[in-house]
Design a protein around this motif. Structure first.
Motif, PDB file in Angstrom:
ATOM      1  N   LEU A 113       3.111 -19.454  30.434  1.00  0.00           N
ATOM      2  CA  LEU A 113       2.684 -19.045  31.486  1.00  0.00           C
ATOM      3  C   LEU A 113       2.907 -17.299  32.064  1.00  0.00           C
ATOM      4  CD1 LEU A 113       1.971 -20.120  34.137  1.00  0.00           C
ATOM      5  CD2 LEU A 113       4.286 -19.875  34.639  1.00  0.00           C
ATOM      6  N   LEU A 114       3.501 -16.922  31.571  1.00  0.00           N
ATOM      7  CA  LEU A 114       3.797 -15.569  31.520  1.00  0.00           C
ATOM      8  C   LEU A 114       2.748 -14.688  30.897  1.00  0.00           C
ATOM      9  CD1 LEU A 114       5.414 -12.434  32.629  1.00  0.00           C
ATOM     10  CD2 LEU A 114       7.133 -12.857  31.339  1.00  0.00           C
ATOM     11  N   ALA A 115       2.338 -14.661  29.703  1.00  0.00           N
ATOM     12  CA  ALA A 115       1.953 -14.282  28.735  1.00  0.00           C
ATOM     13  C   ALA A 115       0.045 -14.434  29.114  1.00  0.00           C
ATOM     14  CB  ALA A 115       1.652 -15.252  27.585  1.00  0.00           C
ATOM     15  N   GLY A 116      -0.202 -15.267  29.983  1.00  0.00           N
ATOM     16  CA  GLY A 116      -1.617 -15.685  30.792  1.00  0.00           C
ATOM     17  C   GLY A 116      -1.467 -15.253  31.793  1.00  0.00           C
ATOM     18  N   VAL A 117      -0.717 -15.010  32.451  1.00  0.00           N
ATOM     19  CA  VAL A 117      -0.861 -14.199  33.745  1.00  0.00           C
ATOM     20  C   VAL A 117      -0.963 -12.679  33.279  1.00  0.00           C
ATOM     21  CG1 VAL A 117       0.883 -12.968  35.721  1.00  0.00           C
ATOM     22  CG2 VAL A 117       0.817 -15.148  34.766  1.00  0.00           C
ATOM     23  N   LEU A 118       0.380 -11.989  32.515  1.00  0.00           N
ATOM     24  CA  LEU A 118      -0.316 -10.399  32.175  1.00  0.00           C
ATOM     25  C   LEU A 118      -1.386 -10.000  31.912  1.00  0.00           C
ATOM     26  CD1 LEU A 118       2.915  -9.778  29.880  1.00  0.00           C
ATOM     27  CD2 LEU A 118       2.712  -9.494  32.469  1.00  0.00           C
TER      28      LEU A 118
END
Length: 265
Positions: A113-118
């Motif tokens: 999730l964090l990778a996609g948000v960045l």
């Protein structure tokens, strides 16, 4: 802790490499909001008058008003594309392999999730840069203040995408679900029109927009761009994130989620 950070770094690098090699995805993410900003906003400017509403302290043009909504739209589409890639990875087996790593399932999903948000934040800042060149100049410190808001709103929308990915078994079904989610969520929000303008048309539509979590994500970004915090929007966005992330973790549970569904006839 080193194992957790190593997994986070590996997933971030994987998503970064995918983003670099898929330039069409980056361009497509910018085309949609730019069409709204340059084409539709020019036509709606004369038809839609905007009063002085927080966080604005003076009358603004329609182009200025829709900037936060278009930033949130970039994050919404990126969240759905990340969920689509998750469904694809699940069918190809890489996601199943990832979930067998000796780490808590919630941490692996959080890293994804964090990778996609960045990635979505990079796309938003690229859009803001183009908007600046187009003549939409925001407060200089607003570009810094908006970063935490983009992180929180992106996490919320990404959690919704994770939940959808946990409920869909086949890649072919995801396109219809994306359209069913994206367009009602986007148009029934404050991204394009303020609440008072919706109330003039229909009280019901106004209430739907007010309860829409996407509206709160838009308002969180809107206030942050003018160096202000909207506590109500932050609370609703955080609550929505917690609920959908919990549902996504439950959906990817081997006893209830994708493992059982893949084995069922």
């Amino acid at each position: 802790m080193s194992l957790y950070l190593h997994a986070l770094a590996a997933i971030l690098i994987r998503e970064a490499l995918r983003f670099v090699t898929q330039r069409e995805r980056f361009l497509a993410a910018l085309v949609r909001p730019l069409v709204w900003l340059i084409v539709f906003a020019a036509g709606f400017r004369a038809a839609l008058g905007l009063s002085i509403t927080p966080p604005y302290q003076t009358y603004i043009t329609y182009e200025v008003y829709i900037i936060p909504g278009l930033c949130a739209m970039i994050q919404l589409f990126n969240a759905m594309q990340s969920a689509l890639s998750l469904v694809y990875d699940r069918e190809m087996g890489s996601m199943r392999l990832l979930l067998t790593a000796p780490l808590p399932r919630w941490w692996l999903l959080f890293c994804k999730l964090l990778a996609g948000v960045l990635v979505s934040i990079l796309q938003v800042y690229a859009f803001l840069g183009i908007a600046y060149l187009y003549g939409i100049k925001l407060p200089p410190m607003g570009y810094v203040w908006v970063l935490p808001a983009l992180l929180v709103s992106g996490m919320m929308l990404g959690a919704v995408g994770l939940f959808l990915a946990s409920t869909i078994r086949q890649l072919e079904n995801f396109a219809g679900v994306m359209n069913f989610v994206i367009f009602p969520v986007f148009f029934l929000s404050t991204a394009l029109y303020p609440l008072w303008r919706m109330a003039e048309s229909s009280r019901l539509l106004r209430d739907i927009c007010a309860w829409n979590p996407f509206s709160h994500a838009v308002e969180l970004i809107r206030f942050a761009l003018y160096m202000r915090l909207n506590p109500e929007a932050l609370g609703w966005v955080a609550l929505t994130f917690a609920v959908f992330l919990t549902l996504a973790i439950w959906g990817f549970d081997p006893a209830r989620g994708i493992m059982t569904r893949k084995a069922s006839p």
